[in-house]
Design an enzyme around this catalytic site. Structure first.
Site: not given
Ligand SMILES: *[C@@H]1O[C@H](CO)[C@@H](O)[C@H](O)[C@H]1NC(C)=O
Ligand SMILES: *[C@@H]1O[C@H](CO)[C@@H](O)[C@H](O)[C@H]1NC(C)=O
Ligand SMILES: *[C@@H]1O[C@H](CO)[C@@H](O)[C@H](O)[C@H]1NC(C)=O
Ligand SMILES: *[C@@H]1O[C@H](CO)[C@@H](O)[C@H](O)[C@H]1NC(C)=O
Ligand SMILES: *[C@@H]1O[C@H](CO)[C@@H](O)[C@H](O)[C@H]1NC(C)=O
Length: 432
Positions: A192-194
């Site tokens: 999920g992390e950018a």
């Protein structure tokens, strides 16, 4: 008599080396005309001379010895056979042991990828090189794809090496971008992390361009288009998205991304059709598709806005998109009356005479003017003069929805910025 002597000689020769015992038996059974004479019973035929009786006695003794030899040989063969069998089963046992440990390593990996890899390396089940680990993840047998994504997303230099080796194992030659994305996004679950998404998609775009030289002007173009496609997937297939973009809209949204130039329309049409006909499948799809993980949800609707200088409430059509809040006088207006970039702003509920109010403000600095712009009645664009924006929604429910969307837009900033930076980079090339 002569035959008997031959037999005796050959029996002696045989007892010297066990290996020929078997041959001797054949010899014996093949040449002894009167086997009854050799029977072990002690009875002596009475038609024999004393010398012949002595010979026979000797032969019987040799036979006895020979049988003992045979028994020893049999025992030995049995021993060797069982040794061989044991040998097989230790090999098997070793294999079973190994398989058990690999299975344990996979289980550990699924719970904690780093520990799983460490376990496999320490037990000599995996070599500690980025290529071997990448192979292991690419095969993916028994591995949870979320765990693979977590391992590949780690920031460690070594994990980044593994990520690159992993991406290199994908063969994208002659695949269109949608086909390549299908393959890539199925091989692990994008975290999920950018920052992680950025690294992974950058590696993907590099590999795609390496396999298909000449399709895109740059990796950035490939990167941006990849996201446009992932967003398109959600727009077309997520039942919550009401507004389904047409192929024309998709084409116009991707203008200028090929280092300032446009991509061929056929290419965009093909990609659009491919997604329209079949959505992307992602592993461990929990319904929260990727778009919601890293794209700001767009929202639009009527709200009341309190003026900056003149404290009056004006009804405006607001659109939340690209991390900015735009407001228009009429829904059909082409140019917004104002633009409020949400970067660095916070949002809170406030009480006012108007119902359902919330406020945008700069945290820790009440008196600073928020960077924003608006269009004056005469058409001049001027800087805004708000230290806060106070907004009133028609219903409590809409207030909740707007606040959630704006919060999401603010907190998902990093990804937006990365994508925006790339877009700026490719579109700025237009000028040169
Ligand atoms: C594997 O190698 C990397 C770098 O070469 C090292 O940092 C890591 O500790 C090694 N892992 C194991 C389990 O030996
Ligand atoms: C994989 O891991 C994720 C996160 O730990 C979990 O939610 C999911 O159920 C796992 N999938 C399988 C097939 O075990
Ligand atoms: C594509 O859309 C479907 C339906 O909304 C969704 O399940 C899937 O996760 C999406 N794929 C990607 C890569 O976002
Ligand atoms: C947001 O804050 C950063 C760091 O303080 C600053 O560089 C940036 O210009 C700010 N952006 C806006 C729109 O005020
Ligand atoms: C902004 O508003 C303040 C009072 O709230 C006023 O003193 C100032 O002149 C205004 N600035 C502009 C550029 O309109």
């Amino acid at each position: 008599m002569i035959r008997v002597l031959i037999l005796v000689v050959s029996l002696f020769a045989c007892s010297a080396g066990r290996s020929c015992a078997h041959k001797c038996i054949v010899h014996q059974s093949g040449h002894i005309a009167r086997p009854s004479v050799l029977a072990t019973d002690k009875a002596m035929p009475d038609d024999l001379t004393p010398e012949e009786q002595q010979e026979l006695e000797n032969i019987r003794r040799r036979k006895q010895e020979l049988q003992e030899d045979i028994q020893r040989l049999k025992d030995e063969i049995a021993e060797v056979t069982s040794e061989i069998e044991n040998l097989g089963s230790t090999e098997e046992r070793k294999n079973m042991q190994r398989n058990k440990q690999v299975a344990m390593g996979r289980k550990k990996f699924n719970m904690d990828p780093k520990k799983g890899i460490q376990f496999l390396i320490e037990n000599d089940l995996l070599k500690n090189t980025s290529d071997d680990i990448a192979q292991f993840l690419y095969k993916g047998e028994g591995l949870n794809k979320t765990a693979i994504g977590d391992y590949l997303g780690e920031r460690d230099d070594f994990n980044i090496q593994v990520l690159h080796a992993f991406v290199e194992l994908h063969e994208f030659t002659d695949l269109n971008l949608v086909q390549a994305l299908r393959q890539f996004l199925w091989s692990f679950r994008l975290p999920g992390e950018a920052q992680k998404i950025d690294r992974m998609m950058e590696a993907f775009a590099q590999r795609y361009c390496q396999c298909n030289p000449g399709v895109f002007q740059s990796t950035d173009t490939c990167y941006i288009l990849s996201f446009a496609i992932i967003m398109l997937n959600t727009s077309l297939h997520n039942p919550n998205v009401k507004d389904k973009p047409s192929v024309e809209r998709f084409i116009s949204m991707n203008r200028g991304i090929n280092e300032g130039g446009d991509l061929p329309e056929d290419l965009l049409r093909n990609l659009y059709d491919s997604i329209k006909n079949e959505p992307f499948k992602i592993p461990e799809d929990d319904g929260n598709d990727l778009t919601h993980t890293f794209f700001n949800p767009d929202r639009e609707g009527w709200l009341l806005k309190l003026g900056g200088r003149v404290k009056t409430w004006k009804r405006r059509w607001f659109i939340l998109t690209d991390n900015c809040l735009y407001y228009f006088e009429y829904t059909t207006d082409k140019e917004p009356r104002g633009i409020i970039p949400l970067e660095n702003l916070s949002i809170k509920e406030v009480e006012d005479k108007k119902p359902n109010c919330f406020e945008l403000f700069i945290p820790d600095n009440k008196d600073q003017v928020i960077k924003a712009c608006k269009t004056e009645a005469d058409g001049r664009v001027v800087e805004g003069n708000h230290t806060f924006y106070r907004i009133s929604a028609p219903t409590a429910e809409e207030k909740e929805e707007w606040m959630n969307s704006i919060k999401a837009a603010i907190s998902r900033d990093p990804f937006y910025e990365m994508l925006a930076a790339r877009k700026k980079k490719v579109s700025s090339m237009k000028r040169h």
